[in-house]
Design an enzyme around this catalytic site. Structure first.
Site, short mmCIF file in Angstrom:
data_model
loop_
_atom_site.label_atom_id
_atom_site.label_comp_id
_atom_site.label_asym_id
_atom_site.label_seq_id
_atom_site.Cartn_x
_atom_site.Cartn_y
_atom_site.Cartn_z
N ARG A 59 11.25 4.07 3.46
CA ARG A 59 10.84 3.09 4.49
C ARG A 59 12.06 2.26 4.83
NH1 ARG A 59 5.72 -0.79 4.71
NH2 ARG A 59 4.90 1.21 5.38
N ARG B 61 0.79 -1.22 0.00
CA ARG B 61 0.00 0.00 0.00
C ARG B 61 0.83 1.28 0.00
NH1 ARG B 61 -2.80 -3.62 1.71
NH2 ARG B 61 -0.99 -4.11 2.96
N THR B 62 1.76 1.37 0.92
CA THR B 62 2.44 2.66 1.11
C THR B 62 3.23 3.04 -0.15
OG1 THR B 62 2.57 2.18 3.46
CG2 THR B 62 3.90 3.99 2.67
N HIS C 128 5.17 6.54 11.47
CA HIS C 128 4.64 6.36 10.11
C HIS C 128 3.65 7.50 9.88
CE1 HIS C 128 3.48 4.63 6.45
NE2 HIS C 128 3.00 3.47 6.82
N LYS D 104 25.40 -3.64 -0.33
CA LYS D 104 26.88 -3.59 -0.32
C LYS D 104 27.39 -2.86 0.92
CE LYS D 104 26.68 -3.01 -5.31
NZ LYS D 104 26.76 -1.96 -6.33
#
Lengths: 303, 138
Positions: free
Chosen positions: A101, A51-52, A129, A80
């Site tokens: 995120r 969703r986000t 959030h 890396k």
């Protein structure tokens, strides 16, 4: 240049302004379709999301802009060993705005202090959030008409549920809110939420274990998932994951205008039999996420 | 007991009784190579008992660390036998690389080049929280 890593960075007036813009976008979508012409958003998702990420990308596209980015840490130089700060400084060479995120708490703050372009926290571990909170607020506004004098039940994982912490912080700034915090003892709200928001604000709250007992007084029931990815010990997750499952019979004593919300994804905490109940708002909530993110992108880009 | 006055140096006064040695160690006063006098349990009209440290040399002090350990301290700077400066310490708003975040989920646990930054969240309870993850300092 301004970023958004924590909902507390926005004033009540700014939140109200974003909600007004989102409502106008819903009413007049054509008016906004060129606002981000030639602008690019980078979505840096070190953790899975449906969703986000899609909500941010579709928000940018509907504003006439474009979206670039990655959807897992393995697909970036993080694999890396590149630091968040270096990744952000690199991506800022290509993008006008960044949504990030990351599984670690505070990663978005690191991104924001190292970025020459606006950064939006799309979830930093179990911490914050803010755009989910804005989504929740727009949903409450549309479903209940406003934010005042509501009894809000929040149920499930209140410890690691980042949406919960941000929602409590934001809603607490409106008057007449009462919280019923429903969780197993191991997953109750962190101390800092109580110490810094609820107690100093004199906001009434109770911590209970029984969802059905709390049900009759609730105007909003905000269900959350017990998040497997936040547990170090799988045995604890297995023990707690089925503590609360909302089924139609548990809604017998609920108000007829109860608003059932969930940040999604759900596992089994809301039975699919509830989906057809008009009080189930969670898919409408998803759609609101795109509109409020459109409003936020415009605000941070100053367009 | 008589401890002579210093001509050039620093007097840390109003140290909470019993905290003197912690401050002595934290500031590394044992390795300064000058006279350092530690007075434990001195009588104080204001505090009842207090510790005092006299340092026979003017040095750069980390007021942030000092304020965090014991915010009631008074720092007196003496030059040519005269008091030239007096600072009353308070709890610092931010602590940089003084404390370490213990939250294994904090970004500082995986990116160790980041500064460890804590903000003063509550003056009364002397609570500091990590600026990254909001965890309480332990």
């Amino acid at each position: 240049m301004r970023s958004l890593t924590d909902i507390k960075e926005l004033t009540v007036g700014e939140i109200d302004g974003l909600i007004e813009t989102a409502l106008d976008i819903i009413a007049n979508p054509k008016k906004y379709e060129q606002r981000c012409d030639h602008k690019k958003m980078a979505t840096l998702f070190y953790e899975p999301s449906t969703r986000t990420r899609l909500s941010f990308e579709s928000a940018m596209i509907e504003l006439g802009g474009n979206a670039i980015g990655f959807s897992s840490a393995d697909a970036s130089s993080a694999a890396k060993g590149e630091s968040v700060a270096d990744t952000i400084k690199t991506v800022a060479c290509f993008a006008d705005i960044i949504a990030i995120r990351h599984p670690k708490e505070g990663a978005a703050h690191v991104a924001a202090i190292n970025s020459p372009v606006p950064v939006i926290n799309a979830g930093d571990g179990g911490h914050n959030h803010p755009t989910q909170t804005l989504t929740d607020l727009l949903t409450i506004k549309r479903e209940k008409g406003g934010f005042e004098n509501l009894t809000v039940g929040i149920c499930g994982d209140l410890k690691f549920g980042r949406t919960v912490h941000s929602l409590i912080s934001a809603l607490s700034r409106y008057g007449g809110i009462k919280y019923v915090l429903i969780s197993p003892e191991e997953l109750c709200v962190p101390e800092y939420v109580k110490d810094e928001t609820l107690i100093p604000g004199g906001i009434p709250f109770e911590e209970v274990r029984d969802l059905e007992k709390a049900m009759p007084e609730l105007d909003i029931l905000y269900m959350t998932r017990v998040q497997k990815e936040r547990f170090f010990n799988e045995a604890d997750y297995l023990r707690l994951k089925d503590t609360y499952i909302l089924t139609p019979d548990k809604l017998k004593e609920a108000k007829p205008d109860l608003c059932i919300m969930h940040p999604l994804p759900r596992v089994n905490e809301i039975s699919v039999a509830i989906d057809s109940d008009s009080r189930a708002c969670y898919f409408r909530q998803v759609q609101n996420g795109k509109f409020i993110r459109m409003a936020l992108i415009m605000k941070l880009l100053g367009v | 007991m008589v401890i002579g006055q210093i001509t050039d140096g620093i007097v840390l006064d109003h140290i909470t009784a019993g905290r003197g040695m912690e401050i002595y160690r934290t500031l590394g006063l044992g390795s300064l190579g000058c006279t350092v006098a530690m007075i434990n349990n001195a009588e104080s009209t204001k505090m009842g008992r207090k510790d005092i440290i006299k340092i026979g040399k003017i040095i750069d002090l980390d007021f942030t660390v000092l304020g965090y350990i014991d915010p009631g301290i008074t720092v007196n700077v003496i030059r040519d036998g005269k008091l030239v400066k007096r600072d009353h310490l308070t709890l610092p708003e931010r602590l940089i690389n003084v404390l370490k975040c213990k939250n294994p989920r904090c970004i500082t646990s995986s990116e160790q080049e980041l500064d460890q930054v804590f903000r003063l969240a509550d003056t009364q309870t002397r609570t500091y929280r990590c600026v990254y993850c909001d965890s309480k300092a332990k």
